[in-house]
Design an enzyme around this catalytic site. Structure first.
Site, PDB file in Angstrom:
ATOM      1  N   ASP A  61      -8.433 -35.190  14.703  1.00 44.52           N
ATOM      2  CA  ASP A  61      -8.549 -33.798  14.320  1.00 44.52           C
ATOM      3  C   ASP A  61      -7.576 -33.011  15.200  1.00 44.52           C
ATOM      4  OD1 ASP A  61      -9.389 -31.465  13.111  1.00 44.52           O
ATOM      5  OD2 ASP A  61     -11.512 -31.892  13.325  1.00 44.52           O
ATOM      6  N   GLU A  86     -19.026 -17.299   7.344  1.00 40.74           N
ATOM      7  CA  GLU A  86     -19.356 -18.671   7.732  1.00 40.74           C
ATOM      8  C   GLU A  86     -18.126 -19.530   7.557  1.00 40.74           C
ATOM      9  OE1 GLU A  86     -22.275 -20.567   5.264  1.00 40.74           O
ATOM     10  OE2 GLU A  86     -21.449 -19.777   3.398  1.00 40.74           O
TER      11      GLU A  86
END
Length: 879
Positions: free
Chosen positions: A269, A622
């Protein structure tokens, strides 16, 4: 493309004749040679420094070998993302709500075709930028264990079986079935045990129990590798058992490669290798951190800080052997070879896919199918579908006209998107529909200025330069300012990155008072170095001018505050000069008095016969690692699952009118409605439904389409019922381990018709460990209209300690005409019948198994039938 990468690309192309001659003697250019030998040939020609550079996500050109630049970082969570116009499907959590394997496969096929169309065009244009490659960092298959996680919207829900089976079909669709070439490469992520909190993701450690690791956190990854044959995988930010995931040999080598037979490449990542050093403190230097990652199996780094460039130092200091780097590089180049990147175009069947295949009519139709299937009818007292005799319809709420409410995150540019208000107008006739915004998404956050504030609409006038020079090249009418121009031309004849646009018309507030205005610009620049200047003009107020640079610096950033003494329309304009920067999303936003918005909505409701209230969240509230801290939200995560206060107050006021209220929730996670939901006549969950979301919602509200989605997550009553967010133990979480009351259970979804189950048949009353069990049941549509039923098979083992309350082990979507019946069959294989013991071994043991097949979980009011069978013998399954 950055200047450096352009120079490298052009230099490689400028020497094309020489390289073509040299390539004839290079084994890696021979399309008939074995892939592993071709990859080894490339690696054997690289210097140590070149090897390190090729292990970054943005691998530079190797001019002397004729190797062009390539960026492994590409996104396709719900359609090809971040590279301009593309088909935008419902957000991943909405795709999970379809419970439709075929649909996920077709979405994957769309990604492959559109990805190839974009890649082929990019290659013709010598565009080697990020997001124009073929190695897609999707799907996200982390288990949505807690509704507070802001990135849960990116997942396929809380259940390992549903997640794994849907993701596997998506991966098969992306990678294709050609015997020689991969059409694209899918990358399940984030491996492993990763699901927030976002604020802690670079440093937190999880010590999962062996049972939870095997039973919950790894099965979807196993299925996508073993069954889906994913050719890539992304390791996570967090640590597991004290060791960073991207340096965790047990996860990456022992389980992934040795046990599951994974032969593809692993990418970190973004910034996760830096986290080995600075987040988890597993290393003393960047050289040591990079070496740890590569030795554990990480082949490529998504490098924010050039982590992989520390590898030559790591070799010189003895942290890693160069041969270990070679092994990683061979996997990376093998992937590019299997994608056909070093072969003549005529040998690669996908090279002929034209750019016109992108966002084709067939793909748009598939997005509409997906949006329709994703919508979940949670409650209905008979108000839905809205009858023709219902008369006037009041559409209320901030989500009804907000483009971000369709998009979610990690998305493409939804050219021609259908907003909910427009979809309802199309379904019922615009003369029957009235609109009012009613509230912002959250009181503290600006929301788009709605079309009702612009009587007569706005005129957008475009110039093909940023100096407002010459004659305009395009003019069009728009209802409001809320656009996504990421990677697309704002209008015909207008360059995507340098232009001038003026929106002009009149503005009228819903009530006197103070209003704050700003032009909200997000997702712009895309690595560029330009700037944007905008000016807001409202008659009677000083002009407001703001310049923003792509470096992130900003001047005069304070919003424009205007006092309106009355509601009379006044002259208005916004002028935007865009200079050498991708525009991204542009929204003219306000903070309006809450009472003014709510009172306008109540009056609109009183004048109507039925109210459709669009409420919920959006991807600015969100999402991933956000700088947002307001009540209910923290850094992209949620601290409460209640609807934000301003929207709760709106629902209270609408329901107090006595008019029937239909609530349409748009969110990427569970929202608890409480009393508002109890009072509503109907509740629909629409997620972030993608480019065709508005049209699909109009179809469902009108009854043209019978809703058939099912919840892929549990809708709890509040987070007070749950363990702490940072606790990764599964006890008390998800439908498999939570035994309390909920608003709506996993698997729940109603229909406009009724279904009945009968004739449960088992293959055998007793099964021996290691054998399969077959189950069949007959489903009949007992109602008056056609519809899709989603039959779900749940298995439980009463009396066996620490096993889930029940687990989904099969599902099937069937379409039935009124009165039609169909028999559906399921096969339970040995792994379906195994449960983890306290050491994490998947084990089959003697027991009585209870099963349920129905339209939802047992004891939830869903129709279905139950049965039981015995299992004899014991068997431990391989990891």
């Amino acid at each position: 493309m950055t200047g450096t990468r352009k120079a490298l690309a052009m230099a490689a192309l400028a020497t094309g004749t020489m390289l073509a001659t040299t390539a004839s003697a290079q084994l890696y250019r021979d399309p008939d040679a074995p892939v592993d030998k071709r990859a080894a040939d490339i690696v054997g020609r690289l210097t140590l420094e070149e090897k390190a550079a090729q292990m970054q996500n943005a691998a530079p050109a190797v001019e002397r070998l004729g190797i062009p630049p390539y960026d492994y970082w590409n996104e396709a969570l719900h359609g090809v993302a971040r590279s301009g116009e593309a088909t935008v499907f419902p957000q991943a959590i909405g795709m999970a709500a379809t419970f439709d394997r075929d649909l996920l496969y077709r979405e994957g096929r769309t990604v492959a075709i559109e990805g190839r169309a974009k890649y082929n065009q990019a290659q013709r244009e010598r565009n080697y930028d990020r997001y124009y490659g073929l190695t897609f960092w999707s799907p996200n298959i982390n288990i949505f264990r807690d509704p507070r996680w802001g990135r849960g919207q990116e997942t396929l829900g809380e259940d390992p079986y549903l997640t794994g089976t849907l993701a596997t079909e998506f991966i098969k669709g992306v990678q294709g079935d050609d015997p020689h070439y991969l059409e694209a490469i899918a990358t399940p992520k984030h491996y492993a045990v990763h699901s927030g909190p976002e604020k802690l993701r670079h440093e937190f450690n999880v010590d999962p129990s062996p049972r939870d690791l095997t039973e919950t956190y790894l099965p979807a990854f196993r299925r996508t590798i073993v069954d889906g044959k994913a050719r890539s995988l992304m390791c996570a930010y967090n640590a597991v058992d004290g060791t960073a995931a991207c340096a965790n040999e047990r996860l990456m080598q022992d389980i992934l490669r040795d046990d599951w037979g994974f032969t593809g490449f692993i990418t970190s990542d973004c910034g996760a290798i830096d986290d080995i050093l600075n987040g988890h403190h597993n290393a003393d230097s960047m050289a040591e951190a990079a070496a740890m990652a590569v030795k554990a199996g990480t082949d490529s780094g998504c490098d924010f800080k050039d982590e992989m460039l520390a590898l030559p130092e790591a070799v010189r200091k003895g942290h890693i052997d160069e041969a270990v780097m070679d092994r990683a590089l061979e996997r990376l180049f093998a992937a590019r070879i299997r994608l056909g990147m070093f072969d003549p175009a005529e040998r690669v069947p996908f090279s002929a896919i034209p750019f016109s295949a992108n966002h084709s009519p067939a793909h748009r139709a598939l997005a509409l199918r997906a949006a329709r299937e994703s919508i979940v009818l949670l409650k209905n007292d008979g108000v839905l579908p809205i009858a023709d005799s219902a008369g006037k319809i009041a559409v209320v709420g901030p989500a009804a006209t907000a483009l971000i409410g369709l998009e979610g995150n990690y998305n493409g540019t939804p050219v021609g998107a259908a907003l909910p208000l427009d979809g309802i107008g199309q379904a019922f006739g615009t003369d029957r529909v009235a609109y009012a915004q009613g509230a912002p998404f959250a009181e503290q956050v600006p929301v788009m200025v709605p079309r009702t504030a612009f009587p007569g609409g706005l005129t957008a006038t475009f110039y093909d330069n940023a100096e407002f020079a010459g004659d305009p090249v395009a003019t069009k009418s728009v209802p409001a300012i809320d656009v996504n121009w990421s990677g697309v031309a704002p209008a015909p004849g207008v360059a995507p990155e340098t232009f001038f646009v003026r929106w002009s018309g009149r503005i009228a507030p819903p009530a006197p008072g103070d209003y704050e205005f700003a032009l909200d610009m997000r997702r712009g620049c895309n690595g560029g170095t330009g700037s944007r200047t905008y000016t807001i003009h409202i008659a009677g107020a000083p002009d407001h001018r703001v310049t923003r640079s792509c470096s992130g610096e900003e001047s005069a950033a304070e919003p424009m505050t205007v006092h309106f003494a009355d509601t009379k329309p006044r002259a208005f304009s916004v002028e935007l000069a865009q200079r050498s920067a991708a525009p991204g999303s542009i929204t003219f936003a306000w903070k309006a008095p809450l009472d003014a918005l709510r009172d306008q909505a109540v009056q609109t409701a009183r004048d109507a016969d039925v109210v459709v209230a669009f409420v919920g969240l959006n991807a600015w509230l969100e999402g991933e690692e956000m700088p947002l801290e307001i009540p209910g939200f923290d850094g992209g995560d949620r601290t409460s699952i209640a609807l934000p206060a301003a929207q709760r107050q709106l629902l209270d006021a609408l329901e107090a009118t006595g008019k029937p209220v239909v609530i349409v929730l748009q969110s990427g996670s569970a929202v608890a409605l409480g009393d508002s939901g109890d009072r509503a006549g109907a509740v629909l969950q629409a997620w972030y439904p993608g480019e065709q979301g508005g049209r699909a919602l109009g179809d469902v509200l009108s009854g043209k389409v019978n809703p058939s989605g099912r919840l892929p997550v549990t809708f709890y009553e509040s987070v007070d019922e749950l363990p702490p967010f940072t606790d990764y133990a599964m006890q008390g979480r998800t439908y498999r381990y939570f035994d309390g009351a909920v608003e709506y259970p996993f698997g729940h979804g109603l229909s406009y018709t009724d279904f009945a189950y009968s004739g449960l048949k088992l293959g055998a009353p007793t099964v021996t460990a290691g054998d399969t069990q077959t189950v069949s049941v007959t489903i009949r549509n007992t109602g008056r209209i056609a519809g899709d039923e989603v039959a779900q098979l749940y298995l439980s083992v009463p009396g066996r300690p620490a096993t889930p309350i029940r687990s989904l082990k099969g599902y099937e979507r069937v379409h039935l005409a009124p009165g039609e019946r169909r028999t559906v069959s399921f096969t339970l294989d040995p792994r379906d019948l195994a449960f983890a013991d306290d050491k994490g071994v998947m084990r089959i043991a003697p027991a009585t198994y209870r099963l349920w097949i129905g339209g939802g979980q047992p004891d939830t009011g869903a129709p279905g039938v139950s049965g039981a069978f015995s299992l004899t013998g014991s068997l431990a399954l391989p990891r």
